[in-house]
Design an enzyme around this catalytic site. Structure first.
Site, PDB file in Angstrom:
ATOM      1  N   SER A 130      25.453  -1.833  35.318  1.00 56.17           N
ATOM      2  CA  SER A 130      24.077  -2.322  35.170  1.00 56.17           C
ATOM      3  C   SER A 130      24.066  -3.844  35.133  1.00 56.17           C
ATOM      4  CB  SER A 130      23.495  -1.805  33.857  1.00 56.17           C
ATOM      5  OG  SER A 130      22.269  -2.461  33.570  1.00 56.17           O
ATOM      6  N   TYR A 144      24.101  -0.367  24.964  1.00 58.43           N
ATOM      7  CA  TYR A 144      23.991  -0.100  26.405  1.00 58.43           C
ATOM      8  C   TYR A 144      24.661  -1.235  27.194  1.00 58.43           C
ATOM      9  CZ  TYR A 144      22.006   0.791  31.008  1.00 58.43           C
ATOM     10  OH  TYR A 144      21.851   1.028  32.355  1.00 58.43           O
TER      11      TYR A 144
HETATM   12  N1  LIG Z   1      17.157   3.281  36.227  1.00 59.97           N
HETATM   13  C1  LIG Z   1      17.493   2.037  35.943  1.00 59.97           C
HETATM   14  O1  LIG Z   1      16.629   1.148  35.781  1.00 59.97           O
HETATM   15  C2  LIG Z   1      18.952   1.651  35.853  1.00 59.97           C
HETATM   16  C3  LIG Z   1      19.293   0.298  35.834  1.00 59.97           C
HETATM   17  C4  LIG Z   1      20.617  -0.078  35.743  1.00 59.97           C
HETATM   18  C5  LIG Z   1      21.604   0.888  35.669  1.00 59.97           C
HETATM   19  N2  LIG Z   1      21.261   2.193  35.674  1.00 59.97           N
HETATM   20  C6  LIG Z   1      22.367   3.176  35.562  1.00 59.97           C
HETATM   21  O2  LIG Z   1      22.312   4.086  36.650  1.00 59.97           O
HETATM   22  C7  LIG Z   1      22.782   5.355  36.236  1.00 59.97           C
HETATM   23  C8  LIG Z   1      21.727   6.403  36.569  1.00 59.97           C
HETATM   24  O3  LIG Z   1      20.542   6.023  35.899  1.00 59.97           O
HETATM   25  P1  LIG Z   1      19.148   6.779  36.123  1.00 59.97           P
HETATM   26  O4  LIG Z   1      18.089   5.833  35.722  1.00 59.97           O
HETATM   27  O5  LIG Z   1      19.134   7.423  37.458  1.00 59.97           O
HETATM   28  O6  LIG Z   1      19.246   7.878  34.966  1.00 59.97           O
HETATM   29  P2  LIG Z   1      18.398   9.214  34.727  1.00 59.97           P
HETATM   30  O7  LIG Z   1      17.323   9.395  35.732  1.00 59.97           O
HETATM   31  O8  LIG Z   1      18.043   9.206  33.284  1.00 59.97           O
HETATM   32  O9  LIG Z   1      19.526  10.357  34.990  1.00 59.97           O
HETATM   33  C9  LIG Z   1      20.665  10.334  34.182  1.00 59.97           C
HETATM   34  C10 LIG Z   1      21.705  11.313  34.698  1.00 59.97           C
HETATM   35  O10 LIG Z   1      22.796  11.311  33.756  1.00 59.97           O
HETATM   36  C11 LIG Z   1      22.947  12.620  33.218  1.00 59.97           C
HETATM   37  N3  LIG Z   1      23.255  12.613  31.788  1.00 59.97           N
HETATM   38  C12 LIG Z   1      22.475  12.143  30.775  1.00 59.97           C
HETATM   39  N4  LIG Z   1      23.046  12.428  29.595  1.00 59.97           N
HETATM   40  C13 LIG Z   1      24.193  13.102  29.867  1.00 59.97           C
HETATM   41  C14 LIG Z   1      25.205  13.701  29.079  1.00 59.97           C
HETATM   42  N5  LIG Z   1      25.159  13.705  27.742  1.00 59.97           N
HETATM   43  N6  LIG Z   1      26.219  14.318  29.696  1.00 59.97           N
HETATM   44  C15 LIG Z   1      26.266  14.368  31.047  1.00 59.97           C
HETATM   45  N7  LIG Z   1      25.343  13.838  31.852  1.00 59.97           N
HETATM   46  C16 LIG Z   1      24.319  13.216  31.269  1.00 59.97           C
HETATM   47  C17 LIG Z   1      21.608  13.318  33.433  1.00 59.97           C
HETATM   48  O11 LIG Z   1      21.796  14.735  33.469  1.00 59.97           O
HETATM   49  P3  LIG Z   1      20.618  15.730  32.881  1.00 59.97           P
HETATM   50  O12 LIG Z   1      19.538  15.764  33.925  1.00 59.97           O
HETATM   51  O13 LIG Z   1      21.309  17.029  32.728  1.00 59.97           O
HETATM   52  O14 LIG Z   1      20.169  15.114  31.597  1.00 59.97           O
HETATM   53  C18 LIG Z   1      21.156  12.729  34.770  1.00 59.97           C
HETATM   54  O15 LIG Z   1      21.756  13.425  35.836  1.00 59.97           O
HETATM   55  C19 LIG Z   1      23.061   5.253  34.737  1.00 59.97           C
HETATM   56  O16 LIG Z   1      24.434   5.031  34.523  1.00 59.97           O
HETATM   57  C20 LIG Z   1      22.242   4.040  34.324  1.00 59.97           C
HETATM   58  O17 LIG Z   1      22.766   3.387  33.188  1.00 59.97           O
HETATM   59  C21 LIG Z   1      19.964   2.617  35.771  1.00 59.97           C
END
Ligand SMILES: NC(=O)c1ccc[n+]([C@@H]2O[C@H](COP(=O)([O-])OP(=O)(O)OC[C@H]3O[C@@H](n4cnc5c(N)ncnc54)[C@H](OP(=O)(O)O)[C@@H]3O)[C@@H](O)[C@H]2O)c1
Length: 238
Positions: A130, A144
């Site tokens: 991130s 985080y």
């Molecule tokens: N969105 C942003 O603005 C952003 C910015 C920077 C970095 N990121 C990074 O990008 C990645 C994806 O983010 P996203 O926004 O797409 O997230 P998201 O929509 O919240 O999806 C999170 C994913 O991680 C899984 N997950 C959550 N808790 C878990 C656990 N305890 N064990 C196993 N899997 C788990 C979820 O599975 P379930 O559906 O089963 O819960 C889901 O598939 C993350 O690493 C995040 O930190 C995101």
């Protein structure tokens, strides 16, 4: 030519679902993952649980006939831990974020490095970190930012230590990425103030991150190992 075998975590929604869609192609055998049981395309594993990362790795290895070529660590949580929480609650939140975002990714990286090192072709790791790794995050998200900075440092260590074994490691650092309904997403992250801070004038789309992951997983030249790619509309330029 053999198809490329890929494991990606957290593919049930958001960026992970976009990664799964990008890697849905004839030259790839792809296995996804989520925290809970869903459909057959994803193997369930709650990465907050001890032993879950290793169990996931072994199950995917079995499903892919004993060979994984690329690991994508994408699963992650962004849960607030305000500093005025009771001590035990703050600590529990810190440890949960570290376990899911960093420790489970590290366990999978270790298994991948050991697996790749036994094969002439090596393998690739792509870690989704991130912007917070470099820029920091809100007062309720020290954990985080620290987990993602840890992921970047781990990726560089793997790249430097294991290039000789054919292991390539990359990190991607998205800024705000529109993973929910647009209005809700923007509101939860600060609304118009957030957009004013992004020279591109908008947040990133999941497919922009997914395309970068695809490129790193399949096409990036070996000499790029150790690279960290920012996808943040120039909201943090380093
Ligand atoms: N969105 C942003 O603005 C952003 C910015 C920077 C970095 N990121 C990074 O990008 C990645 C994806 O983010 P996203 O926004 O797409 O997230 P998201 O929509 O919240 O999806 C999170 C994913 O991680 C899984 N997950 C959550 N808790 C878990 C656990 N305890 N064990 C196993 N899997 C788990 C979820 O599975 P379930 O559906 O089963 O819960 C889901 O598939 C993350 O690493 C995040 O930190 C995101």
């Amino acid at each position: 030519m053999d198809r490329i075998h890929i494991l990606a975590t957290g593919t049930s929604r958001g960026i992970g679902a976009a990664i799964a869609a990008r890697l849905d192609r004839p030259d790839v055998r792809f296995v996804g993952h989520s925290s809970r049981p869903g459909d057959d395309a994803r193997i369930p594993a709650d990465l907050d649980e001890p032993g879950a990362a290793a169990a996931l790795w072994n199950e995917v290895l079995e499903r892919l006939d004993g060979r994984i070529d690329v690991l994508v660590n994408n699963a992650g949580i962004f849960e607030a831990a305000p500093i005025d929480l009771p001590d035990a609650d703050w600590l529990a939140a810190w440890e949960r974020t570290m376990r899911i975002n960093l420790t489970a990714s590290a366990e999978l990286c270790r298994l991948a490095v050991r697996h790749f090192a036994t094969r002439p072709g090596g393998g690739r790791i792509v870690n989704v970190a991130s912007r917070a790794a470099y820029r920091g995050d809100s007062p309720a998200h020290w954990h985080y930012a620290a987990s993602k900075a840890g992921m970047v440092a781990m990726t560089k260590s793997i790249a430097r230590g294991h290039a000789k074994d054919g292991v390539l490691a990359f990190a991607v650092c998205p800024g705000f990425t529109m993973t929910g309904m647009a209005e809700d997403y923007l509101e939860s992250r600060g609304g118009d103030k957030l957009l004013a801070d992004i020279p591109l004038g908008r947040v990133a789309m999941p497919d922009e991150v997914a395309e970068t992951v695809r490129w790193l997983a399949l096409d990036a030249p070996a000499s790029a190992t150790g690279a960290v790619i920012d996808i943040n509309g120039a909201s943090y330029v380093r």
